[in-house]
Motif scaffolding. Structure first.
Motif, PDB file in Angstrom:
ATOM      1  N   PHE A 165      43.668  45.349  50.176  1.00  0.00           N
ATOM      2  CA  PHE A 165      44.106  45.282  48.774  1.00  0.00           C
ATOM      3  C   PHE A 165      43.800  46.581  48.037  1.00  0.00           C
ATOM      4  O   PHE A 165      42.883  47.310  48.400  1.00  0.00           O
ATOM      5  CB  PHE A 165      43.393  44.122  48.070  1.00  0.00           C
ATOM      6  N   TRP A 166      44.562  46.805  46.973  1.00  0.00           N
ATOM      7  CA  TRP A 166      44.296  47.953  46.105  1.00  0.00           C
ATOM      8  C   TRP A 166      43.040  47.720  45.265  1.00  0.00           C
ATOM      9  O   TRP A 166      42.393  48.668  44.844  1.00  0.00           O
ATOM     10  CB  TRP A 166      45.457  48.166  45.121  1.00  0.00           C
ATOM     11  N   THR A 167      42.762  46.462  45.016  1.00  0.00           N
ATOM     12  CA  THR A 167      41.688  46.125  44.066  1.00  0.00           C
ATOM     13  C   THR A 167      40.594  45.310  44.752  1.00  0.00           C
ATOM     14  O   THR A 167      40.799  44.761  45.843  1.00  0.00           O
ATOM     15  CB  THR A 167      42.259  45.283  42.911  1.00  0.00           C
ATOM     16  N   ASN A 168      39.437  45.201  44.069  1.00  0.00           N
ATOM     17  CA  ASN A 168      38.333  44.429  44.663  1.00  0.00           C
ATOM     18  C   ASN A 168      38.450  42.930  44.330  1.00  0.00           C
ATOM     19  O   ASN A 168      39.329  42.538  43.562  1.00  0.00           O
ATOM     20  CB  ASN A 168      36.983  44.994  44.211  1.00  0.00           C
ATOM     21  N   LEU A 169      37.518  42.162  44.885  1.00  0.00           N
ATOM     22  CA  LEU A 169      37.610  40.700  44.774  1.00  0.00           C
ATOM     23  C   LEU A 169      37.558  40.192  43.326  1.00  0.00           C
ATOM     24  O   LEU A 169      38.402  39.361  42.946  1.00  0.00           O
ATOM     25  CB  LEU A 169      36.513  40.054  45.632  1.00  0.00           C
ATOM     26  N   PRO A 170      36.617  40.669  42.488  1.00  0.00           N
ATOM     27  CA  PRO A 170      36.583  40.158  41.105  1.00  0.00           C
ATOM     28  C   PRO A 170      37.914  40.387  40.367  1.00  0.00           C
ATOM     29  O   PRO A 170      38.377  39.514  39.640  1.00  0.00           O
ATOM     30  CB  PRO A 170      35.457  40.966  40.452  1.00  0.00           C
ATOM     31  N   PHE A 171      38.524  41.562  40.589  1.00  0.00           N
ATOM     32  CA  PHE A 171      39.796  41.857  39.917  1.00  0.00           C
ATOM     33  C   PHE A 171      40.873  40.870  40.367  1.00  0.00           C
ATOM     34  O   PHE A 171      41.657  40.362  39.564  1.00  0.00           O
ATOM     35  CB  PHE A 171      40.226  43.294  40.233  1.00  0.00           C
ATOM     36  N   ARG A 172      40.895  40.603  41.674  1.00  0.00           N
ATOM     37  CA  ARG A 172      41.909  39.675  42.210  1.00  0.00           C
ATOM     38  C   ARG A 172      41.684  38.263  41.663  1.00  0.00           C
ATOM     39  O   ARG A 172      42.627  37.525  41.387  1.00  0.00           O
ATOM     40  CB  ARG A 172      41.866  39.662  43.743  1.00  0.00           C
ATOM     41  N   LEU A 173      40.389  37.919  41.533  1.00  0.00           N
ATOM     42  CA  LEU A 173      40.039  36.591  41.008  1.00  0.00           C
ATOM     43  C   LEU A 173      40.544  36.448  39.575  1.00  0.00           C
ATOM     44  O   LEU A 173      41.138  35.416  39.205  1.00  0.00           O
ATOM     45  CB  LEU A 173      38.513  36.436  41.068  1.00  0.00           C
ATOM     46  N   ILE A 174      40.326  37.511  38.790  1.00  0.00           N
ATOM     47  CA  ILE A 174      40.783  37.476  37.390  1.00  0.00           C
ATOM     48  C   ILE A 174      42.314  37.420  37.357  1.00  0.00           C
ATOM     49  O   ILE A 174      42.907  36.659  36.577  1.00  0.00           O
ATOM     50  CB  ILE A 174      40.254  38.714  36.615  1.00  0.00           C
ATOM     51  N   GLY A 175      42.943  38.208  38.219  1.00  0.00           N
ATOM     52  CA  GLY A 175      44.406  38.214  38.305  1.00  0.00           C
ATOM     53  C   GLY A 175      44.955  36.840  38.632  1.00  0.00           C
ATOM     54  O   GLY A 175      45.910  36.362  38.006  1.00  0.00           O
ATOM     55  N   LEU A 176      44.296  36.197  39.595  1.00  0.00           N
ATOM     56  CA  LEU A 176      44.733  34.848  39.999  1.00  0.00           C
ATOM     57  C   LEU A 176      44.563  33.863  38.852  1.00  0.00           C
ATOM     58  O   LEU A 176      45.434  33.009  38.616  1.00  0.00           O
ATOM     59  CB  LEU A 176      43.941  34.410  41.233  1.00  0.00           C
ATOM     60  N   ALA A 177      43.439  33.990  38.134  1.00  0.00           N
ATOM     61  CA  ALA A 177      43.187  33.089  36.995  1.00  0.00           C
ATOM     62  C   ALA A 177      44.264  33.273  35.926  1.00  0.00           C
ATOM     63  O   ALA A 177      44.769  32.300  35.363  1.00  0.00           O
ATOM     64  CB  ALA A 177      41.807  33.375  36.423  1.00  0.00           C
ATOM     65  N   LEU A 178      44.612  34.531  35.670  1.00  0.00           N
ATOM     66  CA  LEU A 178      45.640  34.806  34.659  1.00  0.00           C
ATOM     67  C   LEU A 178      47.009  34.251  35.074  1.00  0.00           C
ATOM     68  O   LEU A 178      47.742  33.704  34.257  1.00  0.00           O
ATOM     69  CB  LEU A 178      45.741  36.316  34.403  1.00  0.00           C
ATOM     70  N   VAL A 179      47.310  34.411  36.350  1.00  0.00           N
ATOM     71  CA  VAL A 179      48.590  33.884  36.853  1.00  0.00           C
ATOM     72  C   VAL A 179      48.611  32.363  36.749  1.00  0.00           C
ATOM     73  O   VAL A 179      49.614  31.776  36.334  1.00  0.00           O
ATOM     74  CB  VAL A 179      48.832  34.358  38.307  1.00  0.00           C
ATOM     75  N   SER A 180      47.477  31.727  37.077  1.00  0.00           N
ATOM     76  CA  SER A 180      47.390  30.254  36.975  1.00  0.00           C
ATOM     77  C   SER A 180      47.644  29.818  35.544  1.00  0.00           C
ATOM     78  O   SER A 180      48.411  28.880  35.282  1.00  0.00           O
ATOM     79  CB  SER A 180      46.007  29.746  37.400  1.00  0.00           C
ATOM     80  N   LEU A 181      46.998  30.543  34.630  1.00  0.00           N
ATOM     81  CA  LEU A 181      47.153  30.226  33.214  1.00  0.00           C
ATOM     82  C   LEU A 181      48.622  30.375  32.791  1.00  0.00           C
ATOM     83  O   LEU A 181      49.175  29.510  32.096  1.00  0.00           O
ATOM     84  CB  LEU A 181      46.273  31.181  32.396  1.00  0.00           C
ATOM     85  N   SER A 182      49.238  31.452  33.238  1.00  0.00           N
ATOM     86  CA  SER A 182      50.646  31.698  32.889  1.00  0.00           C
ATOM     87  C   SER A 182      51.537  30.584  33.416  1.00  0.00           C
ATOM     88  O   SER A 182      52.442  30.113  32.709  1.00  0.00           O
ATOM     89  CB  SER A 182      51.120  33.034  33.477  1.00  0.00           C
ATOM     90  N   VAL A 187      45.711  35.430  48.246  1.00  0.00           N
ATOM     91  CA  VAL A 187      45.408  36.469  47.251  1.00  0.00           C
ATOM     92  C   VAL A 187      43.977  36.992  47.402  1.00  0.00           C
ATOM     93  O   VAL A 187      43.739  38.189  47.233  1.00  0.00           O
ATOM     94  CB  VAL A 187      45.635  35.920  45.813  1.00  0.00           C
ATOM     95  N   LEU A 188      43.044  36.111  47.755  1.00  0.00           N
ATOM     96  CA  LEU A 188      41.633  36.511  47.723  1.00  0.00           C
ATOM     97  C   LEU A 188      41.074  36.975  49.072  1.00  0.00           C
ATOM     98  O   LEU A 188      40.195  37.837  49.111  1.00  0.00           O
ATOM     99  CB  LEU A 188      40.775  35.352  47.190  1.00  0.00           C
ATOM    100  N   VAL A 189      41.570  36.419  50.168  1.00  0.00           N
ATOM    101  CA  VAL A 189      40.955  36.727  51.474  1.00  0.00           C
ATOM    102  C   VAL A 189      41.708  37.865  52.167  1.00  0.00           C
ATOM    103  O   VAL A 189      42.939  37.860  52.226  1.00  0.00           O
ATOM    104  CB  VAL A 189      40.960  35.454  52.376  1.00  0.00           C
TER     105      VAL A 189
END
Lengths: 227, 487
Positions: free
Chosen positions: A112-129, A31-33
């Protein structure tokens, strides 16, 4: 040459925590690299870890088939990436425009469509879910380890699919999804038929993605108000 | 003919057509040959059950009829494609049938879903991404196939476990949820139809016709096979209600989107969505007649989409004005058949449904009529645009300017062509001049002659299909009656 018993010993040496940690790491990497080599390595590692996990559900010989299929998939993706990526880099280095008709292809664009911070937040949200869902629900009494890892891989794969605009990366996301689904399904129905069909479907997906990634653009100018 | 032989025959035909596409006469001849051979083979296919690796395969009468129509339409689409300069997709009109034959014959939902998805995934290979290495309609369609298949498999697992705990209706509800999700995605039922437009942008028209007209309905077949195994899926769930809402949504949204669409691919896709709504409404009745009408609507939808795709494909290849005029006429025929306005069986089934709607909910009846007007508006605008193109032909649209597919191996083709030209030149030196002139005429105009014949055949097919209602209805009732869930 290592035998099957050596492989069994090696698999047994990997603890459940290490497996989960490894799967968390590979999804995060994909997701991030952006780099395709690192992502491809993560995909290959994912196949090994999933084979280790599945070897507790199905016989080891059969579990290794997925690992072999993963190797083939990674090889397919590697050949595709080698065919497509260096060409673009070389052209960019020489200052030449790629021989395509589309303006979008001339301009270099990110994976990616989005930058790294956005992907990081997305990943965090998915982890939480995933944590919340796995603690609240269980699908048909699936064992927790399989439920959590399957959900994590499937969700991570879908996140990759949603965030990327590179065909090869999308393929990796899709394969993560099928791995996750495979873990969940096999934990609720220990069917070898489904396992075999999932392995075949991975190869079909890799073939289709390699085609999409390597086929040249075919804009024919018949889009708006075409006959 | 045994199923294994039929499978081998499809494989052989697909391979021959795929290879023969490099030279137009070969591609044409192979397409004609494959069509005739496959239609003949299916007519003689056996309905005996065969077992392979513990899985049994049976070709039921309705599945055989479906294959018959499927092969005929795929073959005709292949012939229409063979006239063009870009023939890359020719083989893909047959490849998917290998997997779909398995899906239609197998006695098991899991294998059926995998086979169906594999056939759909094979069609992805025929798509042409708009931007190199970038995700688009083709890639998202692939994602959709995988996600939807996963949902269907999970739904199947729920329903498999249900008989163990008959008092737990939650399992049936969960199964229906997953089935709705999976089938809704693949059939593009409202609100899951968002993929239709992007997919249509990257897909050649014959492939769209095949995917939507012939590929999608296999999902219904799999679902009804499953209902045959687990009748409580229908009895203890609101599946028919979901069909009703999905059908009305598909009609309204399909009609609305058609009214504003000018692109051929998207127009076809949205019109197919509109027609799918009627299929769903027919199935939602849950009776023998309803199911039979649904099957007839499915066949009419496939035929109409094939007619539309073939007429546009031929018009794009040929610049003759009279041929374009004929293509427009056939296109209108196809579009009217899709809307249900060609006198005959399509009108009869559609009218039956509309009368029922008018009797039960008048507002809904008017909404459906408005959606029909939407499709007609879209079709009319497209035809106007087409006529405008014929009146003022763009220079780049001519036959000679048509660029070959970048994937076509130009080297092999040019070398082959050079060899053949040299041999022909050597032979023609020995032939008398009048005969030479005739041969040259045939060489230059054979595609036009055959394209005209194909268009006329399509027109005749629509008329014949529409005006032999008794034949079709009787046949459909006979075959549908034998489905397990109705027995």
């Amino acid at each position: 040459m290592p035998s099957l018993s050596d492989l069994a010993r090696a698999f047994a040496a990997v603890s459940a925590f290490q497996q989960v940690f490894g799967l968390v790491l590979v999804v995060a990497v994909v997701v991030l690299v952006s780099d395709w080599r690192v992502s491809l390595l993560a995909l290959a590692v994912q196949y090994v870890l999933v084979a280790i996990l599945l070897s507790t559900l199905i016989p080891l010989q059969i579990a290794t088939v997925r690992m072999i299929a993963g190797g083939l998939v990674a090889l397919m993706f590697y050949i595709t990436a080698r065919r497509t990526q260096p060409r673009r880099r070389k052209q960019r280095a020489q200052g030449e425009a790629p021989p395509t008709e589309s303006v979008d292809d001339v301009l270099p664009r990110g994976v990616f469509w989005t930058n790294l911070p956005f992907r990081l937040i997305g990943l965090a949200l998915v982890s939480l879910s995933v944590i919340v869902i796995s603690s609240q629900f269980v699908l048909l009494n699936a064992p927790l380890l399989f439920w959590v890892t399957g959900l994590w891989l499937a969700a991570g794969g879908l996140l990759t699919v949603a965030l990327t605009r590179d065909a090869l990366k999308l393929g990796m996301g899709l394969l993560f999804f099928t791995s996750g689904f495979g873990i969940i399904y096999l934990s609720i129905d220990n069917s070898l038929l489904v396992y075999a069909l999932l392995v075949i479907s991975d190869l079909v997906i890799a073939l289709a993605i390699s085609h999409i990634a390597s086929v040249p653009s075919s804009l024919e100018g018949r889009r708006h108000g075409e006959m | 003919m045994q199923l294994s032989l039929l499978l081998g025959l499809i494989l052989g035909c697909a391979l021959v057509v795929h290879v023969a596409r490099y030279w137009r006469p070969f591609g044409f001849a192979a397409s004609v040959g494959a069509t005739i051979l496959l239609v003949w083979a299916v007519q003689g296919a056996t309905t005996e059950t065969i077992d392979l690796f513990g899985v049994s395969f049976t070709l039921q009468p309705l599945a055989r009829d479906y294959l018959l129509i499927g092969f005929a339409l795929s073959g005709l689409l292949a012939i229409a494609t063979s006239f063009g300069e870009t023939r890359r997709t020719l083989g893909f009109l047959f490849w998917s049938w290998i997997a779909w034959l398995v899906a239609l014959c197998v006695d098991g939902f899991v294998v059926g879903v995998f086979a169906w998805a594999t056939g759909l995934a094979a069609l992805v290979l025929a798509m042409e991404p708009r931007r190199a290495q970038r995700v688009g309609g083709a890639a998202y369609f692939l994602v959709l196939i995988i996600v939807a298949s996963a949902m269907l498999l999970l739904g199947n697992r729920f329903i498999q476990l249900y008989p163990l705990t008959p008092d737990q209706v939650t399992l049936v509800d969960s199964a229906i949820l997953f089935f709705t999700w999976g089938l809704g995605l693949l059939l593009a039922i409202v609100p899951f139809m968002l993929w239709l437009g992007p997919m249509a942008d990257e897909t050649p028209l014959p492939i769209i016709a095949m995917l939507l007209g012939l590929g999608q309905p296999i999902g219904f077949w799999l679902l009804y096979e499953l209902i045959g195994q687990y009748p409580r899926l229908l009895e203890q769930s609101n599946l028919l209600t979901i069909f009703t809402y999905g059908g009305i949504g598909a009609i309204v949204i399909g009609g609305l989107l058609c009214a504003f669409e000018r692109r051929a691919g998207r127009l076809m896709s949205f019109a197919a969505l509109y027609a799918l709504g009627f299929v769903l409404l027919d199935f939602s009745r849950g009776t023998l007649e309803g199911t039979a009408y649904g099957v007839i609507e499915t066949f009419a939808r496939a035929l109409s989409l094939s007619v539309i795709a073939a007429s546009i494909a031929i018009a794009r290849t040929k610049s003759q004005r009279w041929l374009n005029a004929l293509a427009i006429l056939i296109f209108i025929f196809g579009a009217l058949n899709l809307v249900g306005l060609v006198p005959g069986i399509s009108l009869a089934t559609r009218w039956n449904l509309l009368l029922e709607l008018e009797a039960t909910d008048r507002r809904l009846f008017f909404v459906v009529m408005l959606a029909t007007v939407g499709v007609l508006i879209g079709t009319a605008r497209f035809v106007m645009l087409w006529i405008e193109t014929i009146a003022n032909p763009p220079v780049s649209e001519s036959d000679d300017s048509f660029t070959a597919s970048p994937l076509a191996p130009r080297g092999i083709r040019q070398r082959l062509r050079a060899q053949v030209t040299r041999i022909v030149e050597q032979l023609t030196q020995r032939v008398p001049t009048p005969l030479q002139r005739t041969v040259r005429g045939i060489e230059q105009n054979w595609t036009t002659v055959f394209a005209t014949m194909l268009l006329l055949l399509f027109g005749a097919l629509v008329l014949w299909y529409g005006n032999t209602p008794n034949l079709w209805l009787q046949r459909t009732l006979e075959t549908v009656e034998q489905l397990a869930f109705l027995r």
